[in-house]
Write a protein that holds these residues in place. Sequence first.
Motif, short mmCIF file in Angstrom:
data_model
loop_
_atom_site.label_atom_id
_atom_site.label_comp_id
_atom_site.label_asym_id
_atom_site.label_seq_id
_atom_site.Cartn_x
_atom_site.Cartn_y
_atom_site.Cartn_z
N ARG A 32 62.39 48.73 17.04
CA ARG A 32 63.61 49.29 17.18
C ARG A 32 62.89 51.42 17.03
O ARG A 32 63.16 52.02 17.65
CB ARG A 32 64.64 49.28 16.41
CG ARG A 32 65.16 48.52 17.00
CD ARG A 32 66.42 48.35 15.44
NE ARG A 32 66.99 46.76 15.63
CZ ARG A 32 67.86 46.69 17.17
NH1 ARG A 32 68.44 47.35 17.28
NH2 ARG A 32 68.45 45.00 16.51
N ASP A 33 62.05 51.08 15.77
CA ASP A 33 61.69 51.93 15.37
C ASP A 33 60.51 52.88 16.67
O ASP A 33 59.90 53.91 17.11
CB ASP A 33 60.20 52.85 14.10
CG ASP A 33 61.68 51.82 13.62
OD1 ASP A 33 62.60 52.16 13.23
OD2 ASP A 33 61.12 51.29 12.28
N ALA A 34 60.10 51.65 17.41
CA ALA A 34 58.54 51.82 18.89
C ALA A 34 59.12 53.16 19.08
O ALA A 34 58.50 53.99 20.43
CB ALA A 34 57.56 51.31 18.57
N ILE A 35 60.21 52.40 19.90
CA ILE A 35 60.80 53.15 21.17
C ILE A 35 60.92 54.64 20.49
O ILE A 35 60.96 55.51 21.45
CB ILE A 35 62.19 52.32 21.83
CG1 ILE A 35 61.74 51.54 22.12
CG2 ILE A 35 63.17 53.11 22.93
CD1 ILE A 35 63.76 50.78 22.34
N ALA A 36 61.95 55.05 19.64
CA ALA A 36 62.01 56.28 19.56
C ALA A 36 60.63 57.22 19.08
O ALA A 36 59.95 58.27 18.95
CB ALA A 36 62.66 56.53 17.96
N GLY A 37 59.57 56.75 18.43
CA GLY A 37 58.52 57.31 18.05
C GLY A 37 57.71 57.11 19.29
O GLY A 37 56.66 57.40 18.34
N GLY A 38 57.68 56.98 19.99
CA GLY A 38 56.45 56.51 21.30
C GLY A 38 55.27 55.66 20.94
O GLY A 38 53.99 56.17 21.18
N GLU A 39 55.43 54.79 20.67
CA GLU A 39 54.98 53.57 20.33
C GLU A 39 54.34 52.96 21.98
O GLU A 39 53.48 52.67 22.42
CB GLU A 39 54.97 52.84 19.02
CG GLU A 39 54.30 53.73 18.09
CD GLU A 39 55.32 53.02 16.62
OE1 GLU A 39 54.92 51.95 17.32
OE2 GLU A 39 55.51 53.45 16.02
#
Length: 282
Positions: A32-39
């Motif tokens: 979930r964080d990765a989408i927002a975090g650009g990973e």
Amino acid sequence: SAKSGGRGAFRFFEPELDELMHARRNLERDMRDAIAGGEFELHYQPFVVATTGEIRGFESLLRWHHPKRGLVMPSEFIPLAEETGLIVPLGEWVLRTACAEAAKWPADLRIAINLSPAQFRSKELVAVVIGALAGSGVAPHRLELEVTETVIMHDSEAVFAALGQLRELGVRVALDDFGTGYSSLSFLQRFPFDKIKIDRSFVNELSSASEEAQHLARAVVRFAVSLGKTTTAEGVETKEQLDILREEGSVETQGYYFSRPMPASSVAKMLRRGARAAIRAA
Ligand code: C2E
Ligand code: MG
Ligand code: MG
Ligand code: MG
């Protein structure tokens, strides 16, 4: 259950199951964080005409640069993304990003994108595709959507309806991993696919030590070509496999022999250098 059965018999297994659940929850939270975090990043692998080496387009393949785990491949996170529904926002990101990248390429090159069953269940797929095309300015006929038999099997009426709508817009639809499922032939009858991608397992057998395996693999390629659709052989790794495919005539190939999937910046460099000629020489 484990609890009512008393602790004794299950003591050994519980911690493992617990760890597994814990690892899944962590992965889900990280995703979930990765989408927002650009990973997330897309890599692109060219598909190439077997006889001439001409590049026809690129398939986008998802990569996750996890801050702690490093590079994570799709087989490690796509299944969980599908189960949790995260594939819907992730898939939308893929569509937008891939189309935006393709907009920078010569206009005769296509962009192929993989779709998951859950993306069809979300009901928004058609709108999302239209949005990605409009937002990037990529013409519909340059977009190729890849679906596997398992995608179709889940809910074939709804999937065919959505694919039919997209096809009416001019978007191309490819049947991915052809030959690996149970229903390849009946699906071919039920939907006018624009492209058939022959699974890597058959391409591998083209250079098999077993003559029987070779014959079967060749027959699959010949069958696909005979349907008059674009045929792509996936996972071409050797000159020998390529040479056999060349004998079958009008076939596209994709695989490590020509190129591994690469970041967008490498594609841009390749195209600037006029890599069509370079690949032709390969
Ligand atoms: P696929 O669509 O069948 O993609 C082909 C896979 O074969 C890719 O693995 C590619 O890197 C690999 N490959 C290409 N050439 C060769 C070769 O010569 N030899 C070998 N051994 N492998 C080769 P990858 O990138 O790990 O992707 C695996 C699967 O994950 C894809 O299979 C596709 O089903 C799924 N996937 C990838 N990106 C996405 C995405 O954006 N969305 C969805 N829903 N699924 C995706
Ligand atoms: Mg694919
Ligand atoms: Mg495939
Ligand atoms: Mg596959």
